[in-house]
Design an enzyme around this catalytic site. Structure first.
Site, mmCIF file in Angstrom:
data_model
loop_
_atom_site.group_PDB
_atom_site.id
_atom_site.type_symbol
_atom_site.label_atom_id
_atom_site.label_comp_id
_atom_site.label_asym_id
_atom_site.label_seq_id
_atom_site.Cartn_x
_atom_site.Cartn_y
_atom_site.Cartn_z
ATOM 1 N N ASP A 167 0.865 -1.183 0.000
ATOM 2 C CA ASP A 167 0.000 0.000 0.000
ATOM 3 C C ASP A 167 0.904 1.236 0.000
ATOM 4 O O ASP A 167 1.778 1.350 -0.848
ATOM 5 C CB ASP A 167 -0.952 -0.074 1.208
ATOM 6 C CG ASP A 167 -1.931 1.086 1.291
ATOM 7 O OD1 ASP A 167 -2.960 1.056 0.577
ATOM 8 O OD2 ASP A 167 -1.690 2.018 2.082
ATOM 9 N N HIS A 194 -6.928 -6.134 -1.530
ATOM 10 C CA HIS A 194 -5.897 -5.127 -1.301
ATOM 11 C C HIS A 194 -4.887 -5.506 -0.224
ATOM 12 O O HIS A 194 -3.750 -5.056 -0.256
ATOM 13 C CB HIS A 194 -6.573 -3.813 -0.913
ATOM 14 C CG HIS A 194 -5.627 -2.671 -0.746
ATOM 15 N ND1 HIS A 194 -4.868 -2.168 -1.785
ATOM 16 C CD2 HIS A 194 -5.296 -1.932 0.351
ATOM 17 C CE1 HIS A 194 -4.132 -1.163 -1.342
ATOM 18 N NE2 HIS A 194 -4.360 -1.007 -0.048
#
Length: 336
Positions: free
Chosen positions: A109, A310
């Protein structure tokens, strides 16, 4: 049925080090070549809980810091102290504070852009680099990113919501456990809303970010109540403002990184992602990912995990560990 909890083992050590003029909390295990694991938002060292044991057993010294503004690390007060140059400086300072001159840097991320930029700016310090979820994204010469998203989505893209002082900070801090539960489920591959491609994360007028992430009926197998307790405890004092300040510097970072426009990675590199990751839906990503190896010839073929969302290393630890360790054995083989 829930999988057995994979908590960090007692052999994971915690301490605080001084790096780049600030105090950083680190978790570490193992001996051998240094591997830094950089978390994203809203996470902390704990997001790498599944990597410590396997990496240490393979002959590596694994260090996962709480990055600037997060968890138990220092939280500067000024927004301007969270630029990409500060974050790269923290990584370089941490490598040296740990008594090393070089390291493998892995980020997920927001940690991925920090890893990629550290590799571009200080190739003498980075032996190899890997990014999870976020690929090395070339700097465009046109419009700064916050302004571009504001113009494209009328100010409703979540970056623009996050840049408003105090707003997302208060929303997330009102009930941190709910924030983590909805954040982690909302962007994961088990959420049916993310199959096949997640929708653009647009915050509705008058609403908040949590309005667009689903409340899970039950937690997915990879996420336990104990995990939520751990994240909540790590944020009990720090809150969310430090991490949100990273978003508030996106346009400033665009200006500061102008000297590296068109620069290519010089060391072995790896990109790992899930095909249900919300980043895939961002503007330009469908065109970027197929040409990554043309832009960065040292980049391996990207690893794409079917059905993964994610939270790559949390959702698919076995597959991520296998891919990273295979990469590490070639790029930075353990000694002895």
């Amino acid at each position: 049925m829930k999988l057995p909890r994979s908590a960090p083992r007692a052999t994971v050590r915690h301490r605080t080090v001084e790096a780049n003029g600030i105090r950083l909390h680190i978790a570490e295990e193992g001996e051998g070549p240094l591997v830094l694991l950089l978390h994203g938002f809203p996470e902390c060292w704990y997001s790498w809980r599944h990597q410590f044991g396997p990496f240490a057993a393979a002959g590596y010294r694994v260090v996962a810091p709480d990055q600037r503004g997060y968890g138990r690390s220092e939280r500067p007060g000024a927004v301007e102290e969270y630029t990409v140059l500060d974050l790269v400086g923290d990584v370089v300072g941490l490598v040296h504070a740990l008594g090393e001159s070089r390291a493998v840097v892995v980020g997920h991320d927001w940690g991925a852009p920090v890893a990629w930029h550290t590799a571009l700016m200080r190739p003498d310090v980075v032996r190899a680099v890997a990014g999870l979820s976020v690929p090395p994204n070339p700097r465009s010469g046109g419009t700064p990113p916050l302004r571009a998203m504001r113009e494209l989505y009328g100010g409703h893209f979540y970056w623009n919501y996050f840049e408003r002082p105090g707003v997302a900070d208060a929303e997330f801090a009102a009930d941190p456990r709910t924030t983590f539960r909805r954040f982690l489920y909302g962007a994961c591959g088990d959420n049916p809303a993310n199959d096949p491609v997640p929708a653009q994360p647009l915050v509705p007028p008058g609403g908040g970010f949590l309005d667009i992430v689903a409340e899970p009926g039950e937690l997915p197998d990879w996420l336990t109540d104990e995990d939520l307790d751990a994240f909540t405890a790590e944020y009990a004092e720090s809150g969310f403002t430090g991490g949100l300040n990273w978003y508030r510097n996106l346009d400033r970072n665009w200006r500061l990184t102008a000297p590296w426009t068109g620069a290519a990675l010089q060391m072995p590199a790896l990109f790992v992602t899930g095909d249900r990751d919300l980043v895939h839906g961002f503007p330009g990503m469908s065109e970027l990912i197929p040409v990554l190896r043309q832009l960065h010839p040292t980049l391996r073929e990207p690893v794409v995990l079917p059905g993964c969302g994610h939270w790559t290393q949390q959702e698919r630890p076995a597959e991520v560990n296998a891919a990273l360790l295979d990469f590490l054995r070639e790029a930075a083989p353990p000694t002895g």
